[in-house]
Enzyme design. Sequence first.
Site, PDB file in Angstrom:
ATOM      1  N   ARG A  79      36.084  33.774  54.461  1.00  0.00           N
ATOM      2  CA  ARG A  79      35.659  32.661  53.609  1.00  0.00           C
ATOM      3  C   ARG A  79      35.535  31.491  54.595  1.00  0.00           C
ATOM      4  O   ARG A  79      36.430  31.278  55.403  1.00  0.00           O
ATOM      5  CB  ARG A  79      36.680  32.378  52.522  1.00  0.00           C
ATOM      6  CG  ARG A  79      36.949  33.613  51.639  1.00  0.00           C
ATOM      7  CD  ARG A  79      37.713  33.238  50.395  1.00  0.00           C
ATOM      8  NE  ARG A  79      38.239  34.397  49.673  1.00  0.00           N
ATOM      9  CZ  ARG A  79      37.566  35.117  48.792  1.00  0.00           C
ATOM     10  NH1 ARG A  79      36.315  34.804  48.493  1.00  0.00           N
ATOM     11  NH2 ARG A  79      38.129  36.133  48.168  1.00  0.00           N
ATOM     12  N   GLY A 111      29.523  32.127  46.437  1.00  0.00           N
ATOM     13  CA  GLY A 111      29.695  31.155  47.523  1.00  0.00           C
ATOM     14  C   GLY A 111      28.829  31.538  48.718  1.00  0.00           C
ATOM     15  O   GLY A 111      28.185  30.689  49.348  1.00  0.00           O
ATOM     16  N   ASP A 135      34.133  41.424  41.495  1.00  0.00           N
ATOM     17  CA  ASP A 135      34.252  40.665  40.239  1.00  0.00           C
ATOM     18  C   ASP A 135      33.105  40.881  39.252  1.00  0.00           C
ATOM     19  O   ASP A 135      33.230  40.585  38.074  1.00  0.00           O
ATOM     20  CB  ASP A 135      34.365  39.164  40.543  1.00  0.00           C
ATOM     21  CG  ASP A 135      35.625  38.823  41.320  1.00  0.00           C
ATOM     22  OD1 ASP A 135      36.510  39.690  41.421  1.00  0.00           O
ATOM     23  OD2 ASP A 135      35.731  37.689  41.823  1.00  0.00           O
TER      24      ASP A 135
HETATM   25  O1  F6P Z   1      36.646  38.882  46.077  1.00  0.00           O
HETATM   26  C1  F6P Z   1      36.944  38.535  44.788  1.00  0.00           C
HETATM   27  C2  F6P Z   1      38.431  38.402  44.616  1.00  0.00           C
HETATM   28  O2  F6P Z   1      39.077  39.645  44.884  1.00  0.00           O
HETATM   29  C3  F6P Z   1      38.839  37.884  43.253  1.00  0.00           C
HETATM   30  O3  F6P Z   1      38.884  38.872  42.273  1.00  0.00           O
HETATM   31  C4  F6P Z   1      40.184  37.292  43.557  1.00  0.00           C
HETATM   32  O4  F6P Z   1      40.503  36.259  42.662  1.00  0.00           O
HETATM   33  C5  F6P Z   1      39.983  36.720  44.944  1.00  0.00           C
HETATM   34  O5  F6P Z   1      38.937  37.460  45.534  1.00  0.00           O
HETATM   35  C6  F6P Z   1      41.212  36.789  45.833  1.00  0.00           C
HETATM   36  O6  F6P Z   1      40.875  36.195  47.041  1.00  0.00           O
HETATM   37  P1  F6P Z   1      41.803  36.211  48.352  1.00  0.00           P
HETATM   38  O7  F6P Z   1      41.739  37.588  48.905  1.00  0.00           O
HETATM   39  O8  F6P Z   1      41.170  35.211  49.241  1.00  0.00           O
HETATM   40  O9  F6P Z   1      43.147  35.863  47.876  1.00  0.00           O
END
Ligand code: F6P
Length: 329
Positions: A79, A111, A135
């Site tokens: 990210r 995003g 998702d």
């Molecule tokens: O990629 C989507 C997701 O798995 C969502 O379902 C979840 O809320 C989020 O990413 C969790 O993100 P991270 O791995 O950054 O905690």
Amino acid sequence: METKTKSIKSLAVLCSGGDSPGMNPAIRSVVRTAIGLGINIYGIYRGYTGLLEGDMHKLSLSSVSNIIQRGGTILDTSRCPEFHTPQVRQEAAHLLARKHIDGLIVIGGNGSFTGAMNLHKEHNIPVIGIPGTIDNDIAGTEYTIGFNTAVQTAINAVDNIRDTASAHQHTFLIEVMGRTSSSIALQVALCTGAEQVVLPNQGINYQDIADTIHKGVARGKTSSIIIVAEGEKEGVCYQIRDTLMKQYQLELRVCILGHIQRGGSPTALDRTIASKMGYAAVHALQQGHNAHVTAFNKGEVELVPLTNCLGKRTEVCDSQLDLIRALAI
Ligand code: F6P
């Protein structure tokens, strides 16, 4: 839709945001299709972060051997909040120009698509998005790669929890991923015969949850499963458990499935759709289409303008909710 044929010599592909099972089959398809068309294909590692660091390597046919069955992504992902800044995107555009990249394929969610759209708008870089997120919440496409595998993983976990819930006469709150999307929760609730599904974004009706548990007990149920969509914040199940304990003296167990749902070998459906989307993405760029997404609608992969896919598909499927409730009496 723009359809003029361009002379494409080199393309690049990256994954961005949360990984999803099916990203590897999509990368394999992009690489094999590009090479088959005589196009050089570069893999950008760790998403937009890697792009900014110039972490880009030419891929060969064998770079994608033996990956169709693997979860995660061989390109890794990230990210990258810095990419919200125009100056940072300018650096990225310079890097792509320096490497003579004629088009970029971005595999990711909302995003990631916003980043791609901005790169295209500000620097005229040809981009195609492949929807990849567990998702299943991207506007303009009925399906995103990884959803089916994540649902199956969650179903397997809930089935296991049912065994112990039943043996100990427990009621479980099981939290599934999906952020603001309820897609995983609804599908998992239906497929595991859950007694209830709670969608925090629609508000939590504690009285209703307590009534349903009491009704089940009255008709002889000794255990039950409540599927909870995580909503905005992971851990909402603990708040639900504590409130039900305090206000209704109900004792519940909590299980948050978490990242287990993002891993694992992609299902046949995810491998199939990913393979079709990768192929479509390369052909789209080669044929001069630009700023589009390889969406999946009415059983087919089709090109949809990227601008139609920047929002979230958040609608709750009322008929699915009705079915879950009708079968849980
Ligand atoms: O990629 C989507 C997701 O798995 C969502 O379902 C979840 O809320 C989020 O990413 C969790 O993100 P991270 O791995 O950054 O905690």
